[in-house]
Design an enzyme around this catalytic site. Structure first.
Site, PDB file in Angstrom:
ATOM      1  N   GLU A 100     -24.223 -33.016 -94.880  1.00 18.50           N
ATOM      2  CA  GLU A 100     -23.509 -31.754 -94.655  1.00 18.50           C
ATOM      3  C   GLU A 100     -22.744 -31.748 -93.331  1.00 18.50           C
ATOM      4  O   GLU A 100     -21.614 -31.252 -93.236  1.00 18.50           O
ATOM      5  CB  GLU A 100     -24.512 -30.585 -94.681  1.00 18.50           C
ATOM      6  CG  GLU A 100     -23.913 -29.219 -94.560  1.00 18.50           C
ATOM      7  CD  GLU A 100     -23.003 -28.850 -95.722  1.00 18.50           C
ATOM      8  OE1 GLU A 100     -23.494 -28.713 -96.848  1.00 18.50           O
ATOM      9  OE2 GLU A 100     -21.784 -28.720 -95.501  1.00 18.50           O
ATOM     10  N   VAL A 146     -18.775 -33.196 -92.316  1.00 12.79           N
ATOM     11  CA  VAL A 146     -17.482 -32.492 -92.441  1.00 12.79           C
ATOM     12  C   VAL A 146     -17.654 -31.065 -91.946  1.00 12.79           C
ATOM     13  O   VAL A 146     -18.561 -30.359 -92.392  1.00 12.79           O
ATOM     14  CB  VAL A 146     -17.016 -32.433 -93.917  1.00 12.79           C
ATOM     15  CG1 VAL A 146     -15.684 -31.702 -94.014  1.00 12.79           C
ATOM     16  CG2 VAL A 146     -16.927 -33.813 -94.519  1.00 12.79           C
ATOM     17  N   ASP A 150      -9.911 -38.963 -87.807  1.00 14.13           N
ATOM     18  CA  ASP A 150     -11.117 -38.146 -87.991  1.00 14.13           C
ATOM     19  C   ASP A 150     -10.943 -37.240 -89.217  1.00 14.13           C
ATOM     20  O   ASP A 150     -11.824 -37.164 -90.089  1.00 14.13           O
ATOM     21  CB  ASP A 150     -11.328 -37.326 -86.706  1.00 14.13           C
ATOM     22  CG  ASP A 150     -12.487 -36.364 -86.796  1.00 14.13           C
ATOM     23  OD1 ASP A 150     -13.640 -36.823 -86.709  1.00 14.13           O
ATOM     24  OD2 ASP A 150     -12.242 -35.151 -86.969  1.00 14.13           O
ATOM     25  N   LYS A 198     -12.878 -37.094 -93.023  1.00 16.46           N
ATOM     26  CA  LYS A 198     -13.498 -35.874 -93.551  1.00 16.46           C
ATOM     27  C   LYS A 198     -12.907 -35.496 -94.905  1.00 16.46           C
ATOM     28  O   LYS A 198     -13.635 -35.090 -95.817  1.00 16.46           O
ATOM     29  CB  LYS A 198     -13.339 -34.741 -92.537  1.00 16.46           C
ATOM     30  CG  LYS A 198     -14.190 -34.981 -91.275  1.00 16.46           C
ATOM     31  CD  LYS A 198     -13.839 -34.012 -90.165  1.00 16.46           C
ATOM     32  CE  LYS A 198     -14.687 -34.232 -88.922  1.00 16.46           C
ATOM     33  NZ  LYS A 198     -14.175 -33.545 -87.735  1.00 16.46           N
TER      34      LYS A 198
HETATM   35  N1  HSE Z   1     -13.642 -34.862 -82.786  1.00 19.79           N
HETATM   36  C1  HSE Z   1     -13.910 -33.895 -83.803  1.00 19.79           C
HETATM   37  C2  HSE Z   1     -12.987 -32.688 -83.619  1.00 19.79           C
HETATM   38  C3  HSE Z   1     -15.330 -33.381 -83.795  1.00 19.79           C
HETATM   39  O1  HSE Z   1     -12.196 -32.618 -82.676  1.00 19.79           O
HETATM   40  O2  HSE Z   1     -13.054 -31.802 -84.460  1.00 19.79           O
HETATM   41  C4  HSE Z   1     -16.322 -34.316 -84.440  1.00 19.79           C
HETATM   42  O3  HSE Z   1     -16.065 -34.467 -85.808  1.00 19.79           O
END
Ligand code: HSE
Ligand code: NAP
Length: 436
Positions: free
Chosen positions: A131, A134, A203, A207
């Site tokens: 969970e 994401v 990133d 996700k």
């Molecule tokens: N680096 C990510 C962000 C947080 O800036 O949302 C970790 O997933």
């Protein structure tokens, strides 16, 4: 009847691991009432034993020996909160193969190696829950897998990276360009010294691969995701987007269209009235369209010690409930739900609107030659605005109707070759506007 004791091991005891420990230990009786088991943190793997971890961490709790977690037969649940891929994969596979349930916050690991990990979980009858991978503290994986299971999900569209949303929010507030906003995000501790994972959309791509796999019950990996970051978004674009009634966000978009999955991350202009437009600063939100439920939005903190730990502990309790209920099959319906094999739509075949900002020669016939290039590629123009008079040039902003990506990109390639076009300064996709 005496509550079952379940022992919890940690792979990693940094921001997330430490946060999960705090939530597990601050009121253990409450959690026992909620899941029917006593949850006991027993061991945490770290790299450096000399770091200060807080006075509440008992002596001997930390170890640098992975076997102390992976080979302890007493440990039922392992929280993987170490980050990275190579060691996390090796240790998570080791834990799953040993029949331990794994709760992971690691989107890199799940997006790149989900299939292998879920196969290991399935063969040993363990659960792999994720969970927190994401949207940090936002519940989204379990709602998609459980509460919304009666829907056909048409679309999942989210702001899933807080750092880039903070930067774009600052730019939208008129606080300068990308460089200044990034520097402020770094000063505030949101962006890392090397911000590329956030700023280049990596990133968010990880996700959305996870979200798409869950929403469309078909495996989508990081390499399937088309990706553009926000470094090319300028203060002018932010201003023009506002004039067009929109705002620029880094969107993670996953849709199922005609049985194929399209999955992408890029900046997009969305209407100021769209629910995602109001998501500011480091907050995240995920907008879901289901055929039965209609539109939904999940909003909250996408990162941080306790928000992320909230999701991790939710998963730990879910596993504990299963273990207490005696359903030892590992098939809680929350682990792998990729029952289908849907094709991934090529980016060139995706349909979307485009905003194209150009610097062009300010003389008769130029607009006609530009329109002719768009027309030849079947790109229909929705509006053209001559925005600014520059020294010898003019700035044009063209917004197209929804068109095939490949056709729009070919038109833009040809525009770049046109003598009258000094520069194609920005190309940004436009999402969510009503089109005639
Ligand atoms: N680096 C990510 C962000 C947080 O800036 O949302 C970790 O997933
Ligand atoms: P972190 O603060 O850097 O902590 C990582 C922990 O793992 C540290 O305790 C570190 O040990 C340990 N570790 C790393 N590599 C190791 C190795 N090879 N062997 C042994 N120990 C190792 O990271 P974090 O912010 O908690 O993030 C953990 C995971 O959660 C990542 O996958 C991240 O993407 C995800 N996540 C984080 C957030 C967030 O807000 N931070 C939000 C959502 C998801 P030392 O302490 O000794 O260095």
């Amino acid at each position: 009847m005496e509550a079952k004791v379940l022992r919890v091991g940690f792979l990693g005891f940094g921001t997330v691991g430490r946060g999960a420990y705090k939530l597990l230990t601050r009121s253990p009786e409450t959690l026992t009432r909620r899941c029917g088991a006593v949850l006991v943190p027993v061991r945490a793997l770290v790299r450096d034993l000399s770091k200060d971890r807080g006075a509440d961490v008992p002596p001997g709790f930390l170890t640098t020996d992975p076997a102390a977690v992976l080979e302890d037969p007493e440990i039922d649940i392992v929280i993987e909160a170490m980050g990275g891929v190579t060691a996390a994969l090796k240790y998570s596979l080791g834990a799953l193969r040993a029949g331990k349930n794994v709760v992971s916050a690691n989107k890199d690991l799940i997006a790149e190696h989900g299939q292998e990990l879920f196969a290991a979980a399935e063969s040993s009858g363990a659960d792999l829950l994720f969970e927190a991978s994401v949207g940090g503290g936002i519940p989204i994986i379990r709602p998609l897998k459980q509460c919304l299971v009666g829907n056909h999900i048409d679309e999942v569209m989210g702001i899933v990276n807080g750092t880039t949303n903070y930067i774009l929010t600052k730019m939208n507030a008129g606080n300068g360009g990308f460089g200044a906003a990034l520097a402020e995000a770094q000063r505030m501790g949101y962006a890392e010294a090397d911000p590329s994972s956030d700023v280049d959309g990596l990133d968010a791509a990880r996700k959305v691969a996870i979200l798409a796999s869950v929403a469309f019950t078909s495996r989508v990996t990081f390499d399937h995701v088309y990706r553009e970051g926000i470094a090319k978004v300028t203060a002018e674009d932010v201003k023009y987007a506002r004039e067009l009634g929109g705002t620029i966000k880094l969107l993670a978009i996953a849709r199922e269209v005609d049985g194929a999955v399209e999955v992408r991350v890029h900046p997009a202009i969305i209407p100021q009235t769209h629910p995602l437009a109001g998501v500011g600063g480091v907050f995240n939100a995920i907008f879901v369209k289901g055929d039965a439920v209609g539109d939904l939005m999940f909003y909250g903190r996408g990162a941080g010690e306790l928000p992320t730990a909230s999701a991790v502990v939710g998963d730990v309790v879910e596993v504990a409930r299963r273990l207490v209920s005696g359903n030892g099959s590992g098939n809680s319906g929350l682990s792998c739900t990729c029952y289908d094999e849907k094709p991934i739509r090529r980016m060139n075949d995706v349909h979307t609107q485009f905003y194209v900002r150009m610097v062009v020669a300010d003389r008769p016939g130029v607009l006609a030659s530009i329109a002719s290039i768009f027309g030849a590629q079947r790109v229909s123009i929705a509006s053209v605005i001559q925005k600014r008079k520059l020294e010898n040039d003019a700035e044009l902003v063209v917004v197209t109707h929804p068109v095939r990506e490949g056709d729009a990109q070919e038109a833009i390639r040809q525009l770049r070759l046109l003598e009258a076009v000094t520069e194609v300064a920005s190309v940004i996709r436009v999402e969510g506007f009503a089109t005639a």
